[in-house]
Design a protein around this motif. Structure first.
Motif, short mmCIF file in Angstrom:
data_model
loop_
_atom_site.label_atom_id
_atom_site.label_comp_id
_atom_site.label_asym_id
_atom_site.label_seq_id
_atom_site.Cartn_x
_atom_site.Cartn_y
_atom_site.Cartn_z
N ALA A 73 86.98 34.55 37.58
CA ALA A 73 86.30 35.58 38.37
C ALA A 73 86.91 35.70 39.75
CB ALA A 73 84.82 35.27 38.46
N ILE A 74 87.25 34.57 40.35
CA ILE A 74 87.87 34.56 41.67
C ILE A 74 89.25 35.20 41.62
CG2 ILE A 74 88.83 33.08 43.47
CD1 ILE A 74 86.54 31.07 42.80
N GLU A 75 90.05 34.77 40.66
CA GLU A 75 91.44 35.26 40.57
C GLU A 75 91.51 36.73 40.20
OE1 GLU A 75 93.30 32.57 37.83
OE2 GLU A 75 93.65 31.04 39.38
N GLU A 76 90.59 37.18 39.34
CA GLU A 76 90.62 38.57 38.89
C GLU A 76 89.83 39.50 39.81
OE1 GLU A 76 92.37 39.87 36.48
OE2 GLU A 76 93.20 37.96 35.81
N GLY A 77 88.97 38.94 40.64
CA GLY A 77 88.19 39.76 41.55
C GLY A 77 87.07 40.53 40.89
N TYR A 78 86.41 39.89 39.92
CA TYR A 78 85.26 40.54 39.30
C TYR A 78 84.14 40.70 40.33
CZ TYR A 78 87.55 39.06 34.94
OH TYR A 78 88.44 38.85 33.92
N LYS A 79 83.22 41.59 40.02
CA LYS A 79 82.07 41.79 40.91
C LYS A 79 81.28 40.51 41.06
CE LYS A 79 78.78 43.93 43.20
NZ LYS A 79 78.99 44.40 44.58
N LEU A 80 81.01 39.82 39.93
CA LEU A 80 80.07 38.70 39.95
C LEU A 80 80.36 37.73 38.81
CD1 LEU A 80 76.27 38.86 40.51
CD2 LEU A 80 77.05 38.07 38.28
N ILE A 81 80.03 36.47 39.03
CA ILE A 81 80.04 35.47 37.98
C ILE A 81 78.58 35.13 37.66
CG2 ILE A 81 80.37 33.59 39.66
CD1 ILE A 81 81.64 33.57 36.02
N MET A 82 78.21 35.28 36.39
CA MET A 82 76.82 35.04 35.96
C MET A 82 76.77 33.73 35.17
SD MET A 82 73.62 35.93 35.61
CE MET A 82 73.75 37.51 36.45
N ILE A 83 76.03 32.76 35.71
CA ILE A 83 75.98 31.42 35.14
C ILE A 83 74.55 30.90 35.15
CG2 ILE A 83 78.36 30.68 35.60
CD1 ILE A 83 77.41 29.67 38.30
N ARG A 84 74.34 29.78 34.48
CA ARG A 84 73.01 29.19 34.43
C ARG A 84 72.62 28.62 35.81
NH1 ARG A 84 71.12 28.76 29.15
NH2 ARG A 84 69.46 27.40 29.89
#
Length: 247
Positions: free
Chosen positions: A36-47
């Protein structure tokens, strides 16, 4: 259109659900955060238990990726106090988005007032802490009439109790991706279900989650008016591939 800015890249399996050791499952979570950091996604959704890990990694990388987590997941049948306690801990750990599972079974059983009150109280907590709030209605567990009713319920709570400036901070979200359906029926976002959500939640935004695995499917959802897409197939979507299975 920057497709990456619509993507909530998602990994929500426990070690048991993934059939992995805790260490190996943590490795997947960390790899998802790095991607997510490298690709620049909007958000990382995790538990929820992984939020603090993500916060540290994202801060260390000076990244703009935001962090989302799920509350009362995946059934949504916890008491309001349970939802609030989980949300408060997630806020302390550094979550930006709080994706609450709405008590859809309670709603189906006629407990409309209780569900409405829960939406009000939990949304208030999120907005007071400057968080994005999303309400998962679990459309695979609902008929069309119920999808309409629950989308409208969330909308009406927000419009009746909060300022117009907050409307784009409260989403109606389609699915957990964990609901068990029969006979291969989709358990996530469908075009028909998303259309009903969009029509009945406006002006609140909609998040399509579950089952979006290709760039074409993502673009379809965005063309309908969806503002976020929850998917475990973010990399495949960005690269134009088709992911096989998953959220």
């Amino acid at each position: 259109m920057d497709i990456k800015q619509y993507l909530d890249s998602t990994y929500l399996k426990t070690a048991d659900q993934a059939g992995l050791s805790e260490a190996d499952n943590l490795g997947i979570v960390k790899a998802s955060i790095v991607e997510a950091i490298e690709e620049g996604y909007k958000l990382i959704m995790i538990r929820p238990e992984m939020v603090a890990v993500a916060k540290e990694m994202i801060a260390g990388a000076s990244s703009k990726v935001t962090i989302g987590t799920v509350i009362d997941f995946p059934l949504g049948q916890g008491a309001t106090e349970v939802k609030l306690a989980e949300a408060q801990q997630a806020i302390l750990d550094g979550a930006d988005d709080l994706d609450f599972v709405l008590d859809y079974e309670g709603f189906k059983a006629g407990k409309t007032d209780a569900v409405r009150e829960q939406v009000l109280v939990c949304t208030k907590l999120g907005l007071e802490n400057n968080k994005i709030v999303k309400w998962i209605v679990e459309i695979a567990a609902l008929n069309d009439h119920e999808i309409v009713q629950l989308s409208a319920l969330v909308k009406n709570v927000v419009l009746s109790n909060f300022d117009e400036s907050t409307y784009n901070h409260v989403f109606v979200k389609s699915s957990t991706g964990f609901y068990k359906t029969r006979d291969g029926i989709p358990n996530g976002a469908t075009l028909s279900g998303i259309k009903l959500m969009l029509e009945n939640s406006y002006p609140l935004p909609v998040k399509a989650a579950g089952g979006v695995r290709t760039l074409e499917e993502a673009q379809q959802m965005i063309s309908l008016g969806v503002k976020r897409i929850g998917t475990s197939s973010a990399a495949a979507i960005v690269k134009g591939f088709k992911a096989s299975g998953g959220y």
